[in-house]
Design an enzyme around this catalytic site. Structure first.
Site, PDB file in Angstrom:
ATOM      1  N   GLY A  55       0.821  -1.194   0.000  1.00 28.07           N
ATOM      2  CA  GLY A  55       0.000   0.000   0.000  1.00 28.07           C
ATOM      3  C   GLY A  55       0.860   1.251   0.000  1.00 28.07           C
ATOM      4  O   GLY A  55       2.062   1.206   0.268  1.00 28.07           O
ATOM      5  N   CYS A  56       0.208   2.378  -0.304  1.00 28.10           N
ATOM      6  CA  CYS A  56       0.962   3.630  -0.425  1.00 28.10           C
ATOM      7  C   CYS A  56       1.476   4.101   0.928  1.00 28.10           C
ATOM      8  O   CYS A  56       2.639   4.491   1.054  1.00 28.10           O
ATOM      9  CB  CYS A  56       0.108   4.694  -1.101  1.00 28.10           C
ATOM     10  N   TYR A  57       0.622   4.085   1.964  1.00 28.94           N
ATOM     11  CA  TYR A  57       1.102   4.494   3.281  1.00 28.94           C
ATOM     12  C   TYR A  57       2.222   3.572   3.766  1.00 28.94           C
ATOM     13  O   TYR A  57       3.263   4.054   4.229  1.00 28.94           O
ATOM     14  CB  TYR A  57      -0.039   4.493   4.298  1.00 28.94           C
ATOM     15  N   SER A  84       5.625   4.334   2.146  1.00 33.66           N
ATOM     16  CA  SER A  84       6.237   5.548   2.680  1.00 33.66           C
ATOM     17  C   SER A  84       6.749   5.334   4.100  1.00 33.66           C
ATOM     18  O   SER A  84       7.846   5.774   4.468  1.00 33.66           O
ATOM     19  CB  SER A  84       5.191   6.664   2.637  1.00 33.66           C
TER      20      SER A  84
END
Lengths: 343, 343, 343, 343
Positions: B148-150, B153
């Protein structure tokens, strides 16, 4: 085949885009970056979004330039004249993104910029670099003056209709909406986020300096006089120009005639597409594309033609690279994105 | 060498970005586009920013798929399970951008999504596709669950520090700011322009489904338990995630220690850069890059680590392509932009 | 003196602004809030920005209304007809912000909305509620149809010039830029943040339903036929409309003539100001003000007149309250903000 | 009862908001506007959104001030000291929106601003103007130092929990998101629309000057030492602050305890509301309200408390007027909006 390139004025928005496009281009290698106030700084400090950030800016002085195949100039208005002339005399190929060599006469320059051109004798040496309208001239040129962003958007929409004689080119109204990057990277209070966000405004009403350039483009293409009432607007977004052209049609003109005039002109163009719904700037941002959509208000006898581009690509850096491709005889589309970014 | 690809769920934001990246990739050719509600429509009607707009969407059904070398899945949560299993059985390579196969256990899936996984027996067949942390696994995998994007990061910022033992991984606070495209293209009132523009909000407070995935990543990399307090925020912009990680340092840790841990991990990475000023999301938007910047508040004994990515590229489509590059043994950076767009 | 008010359709953007203005108004007290799909919910759940959030929405049905001095209708197009007629028969004062009663004839309604008016016989009972143009009619009216946002902006800029005979009202071009709240609170994909942010588009080209209303306003004020080519644009901001009017001037007209025509009309108006630089929508957002600025392009013989309002206040809720003030004989400016919000 | 007021530094964003609020206030009349670089200009040229635009700016010099009941200072950091002392000696009531008199000791000033206070002897003369925490002090004060925007947001969320002993005030993490107006109206490249739009960034990491002010507020209210790790972020919007506070709870604390501590403190406050869903800044922008929402992550033992205000109103101009209301013994809510603007 690879050609070496220099970019002067590379610290601005358009300059940064030229660097980005050339870095990804199969046929050009950037060998020199010039800047004025950012001279000596690293590319990554000025354009943190670019790769190769350790490259350093040299000056914008011609004497500091290495010997390169082509020089792109992204300098402020009035700053290209001396540099351009010196480069022309040196035999280099040049694409100037500024306004110094765009006009075909001293009179037109005076009308646009309110002062005489310092060297009107050289204006005829430069070719106006809008490939879709003046491709052959560009292909044979060594010196190209790349069009402004508003004129690119406006001329792509109007010239085919003027050439086909379907609209009255002495009564054209153009309302253009521009993203803020069109105003460049200058430190001005009216460009602060606090001044721009959540608002729109017109500016340069009745006297914007791009209006004479638009009229020139139509006149050069058609041989007849053009009269344009041009009102640009600033819109709270980074990129993109939408030009809404309204002009009376010549009696008897149908929407089919208008569409045909555009289709005939652009059907084989790689970067211009005629569509049948209102183009959004988001559909072209990030690409070298232009989208054009014509309408006819039969009640009022007015054609309404919408034209969308990315002001920094088709309206500046991309168009300059497109011209350079033509000048070197390589594929006109090389290194130029046709897909954009959304969202 | 060229490989054929299919993209299911290609009508969403991440799906559109996969198509864009693959269209410009030297080693992949998109042979099939699948969609659910947009089946039968032309690509250009759904993603007007892309080129090749006449290509038509087929269905998302496995039986409609042609025989391709790799399938990218951009389906909504829960919709990949059956498709992924069917493709796995068919012998295809698959990169799933969804959440169905990311978790390494049924328990973690339950914790994240509030219901049992329909086929926990297959979870072990999938590799977690974060190349900077699990490169070797991905290179040998046929089935990859893209992060996932979170989590992307957050894990890039935290794992090297946890592995080096310089922060306390049982007391990590992560505040993340996300552009709106992270929520996808769903028609929800809280995603209207009128609901998002000019405001910020937290959401999913204490219970966002990406928190267990972040803890899993740390635990898999370090072998020890992680506890993360995760608060995501929605910010009025299209793209980009900035994660601000705050965690107590282990006694005696200096900023130098923190920087070294990150530098040791990332110095030879093509897409991760450790910098010494706060990264802006604008510096990475449009690229597959991640920028990380560490700080130490010596008064409070807290490390503050900032991490910025483009949620749709390094946080989704770019990362998926990066994994695919590894899976096929081609250059890991092939087709992936390192320069972004600004402004 | 205090009057009781009801607001039907209070869950929309304009409805919320009416409630906010009336709550702060010295002479009106809101006694009833009606909504359709949000019936039964609390005001604070629908309009979290308002005070008194515990007040509950009733229905939009006339029979549920308490006996009040005035009813404001903020209903969708077509939904006001029955309610308005029932209220009219009941003897109530009504200000309808919708379009059902704005047109002065069935033919014009048909032209604007593409279908016949269900009760053309009642159209003459309603007064068009633009105070600066039809103040006396409003002051004596019991039933007022409040103008649309585009017509308000356009008519304030054009009517004085048409009345003075300085522009040709059969060749008016209007390009208008609107914030997104003008489209209301509907759940449409093209109104998602991901569809609106960072882009502009025209819509309703040659056929927007506000064009006949603009022509009607000019014709009612001047008694002569008007022809308007109207192109509205959607701009990425919440509020504000900027109309750019371009029209040929009658031979011999000077900028002084144009300015005089506007000044004569507006010098004593509390909410309209004629200025000599391009008005920004940010200067009026939050207020009931309109700013108008005229230009003359002497080369082309075109007047360019710029007109800025807040579409939800002077273009909707504020104008409705202004009309109500007139209807009750209280100070026309009561409860209406003249200072806006910036930044 | 009406009191006369002067506003120095009235050309900035906060100064403009003070003028707007006072112009609409039933008990104050603005008699003097001071500015530095805009001295001599008309109010309407500097704040085109305000009414009474013909009023002219005088200087910021004390000697130019007429005799007024209260002076509001909206001057840059460091510029209030001399003016404030001179006004104090003249016997005037003063509300300083700057930072010169906020700190309760020279040491704290040094910690925040990196240099010694020029007149530490006068610091004790000024009261910290956060009404919800220090109402009685303000009501009796003649000299008030109005809090910064971040401290207002942070202290409203944390002080009741520290006072109740439910969170550990030596391990508080605050991540705050601010609209751009918080940075004022200065001409800085990093505040250009082209630098802010479509991106987020942290800044002042580990060393923002508002952190000592936050710790001071907690320590003054509780008598115990506070340690705060504070990371502010800039978000692409004009107004609003959202503070996300994360802190370990004291063992045994429940969410009910946290909610009770907040409710006990704020249930009778006119401007602070405790709610049970994440507050959006849009819900408070335009008003003097603060919205606070607490959560407890039971897995990690962390409280997460969200706090939203309008940085220019409750975080600046509104709070200053609220303090002035208290100083003059008039209704604390007079002239202060409780309804905001949305969309």
């Amino acid at each position: 085949m690879t050609f070496s390139a220099a970019v002067l004025g590379a610290s601005g928005y358009a300059g940064g885009e030229i660097v980005r496009l050339l870095d990804e281009h199969p046929n050009f290698v950037v060998e020199y970056l010039g800047a004025h106030s950012r001279e000596g700084e690293a590319l990554g400090d000025v354009h943190p979004q670019l790769s190769g950030g350790l490259r350093q800016f040299g000056s914008n002085d011609v004497e500091d330039l290495p010997d390169v195949d082509i020089v792109f100039l992204g300098l402020p208005h009035g700053s290209s004249t001396d540099v351009g002339i010196a480069l022309a005399e040196s035999g280099a190929r040049v694409v100037d993104l500024g306004s110094d060599f765009r006009m075909d006469s001293a009179a037109r320059y005076q009308a646009a910029y309110g002062s005489g051109h310092p060297r009107p004798d050289v204006l005829a040496d430069w070719v106006y670099g809008l490939p879709e309208l003046f491709r052959d001239d560009i292909a044979g040129a060594r010196l190209v003056a790349s069009p402004g962003c508003y004129p690119t958007s406006a001329l792509l929409a109007t010239v085919p209709l003027c050439s086909a004689g379907v609209i009255r080119q002495d009564a054209i109204t153009i309302n253009a909406l521009s993203g803020v990057s069109g105003a460049g990277r200058a430190l001005r209070e009216d460009l602060l986020f606090g001044s721009v966000d959540e608002g729109v405004r017109a500016y340069g009403v009745t006297k914007h300096r791009h209006r004479p350039e638009i009229e020139m483009g139509i006149e050069e293409a058609t041989g007849s006089r053009a009269l344009v009432t041009f009102t640009p607007h600033l819109v709270p977004m980074q990129r993109g120009i939408l030009s809404t052209v309204t002009a009376p049609v010549v009696d008897g003109t149908t929407l089919g005639d208008i569409r045909s005039a555009l289709a005939d002109k652009y059907d084989s163009e790689p970067f211009v597409e005629v569509i049948d719904l209102p183009p959004q700037t988001r559909w072209v941002v990030g690409s070298n594309r232009a989208l054009i959509s014509p309408y006819l208000d039969e009640r009022t006898g007015m054609a309404v033609v919408l034209s969308a581009i990315d002001n920094l690509i088709k309206g500046a850096a991309g168009q300059a690279v497109q011209a350079a491709n033509l000048m070197f005889g390589i594929d006109e589309t090389a290194g130029l994105p046709v897909a954009g970014w959304m969202p």
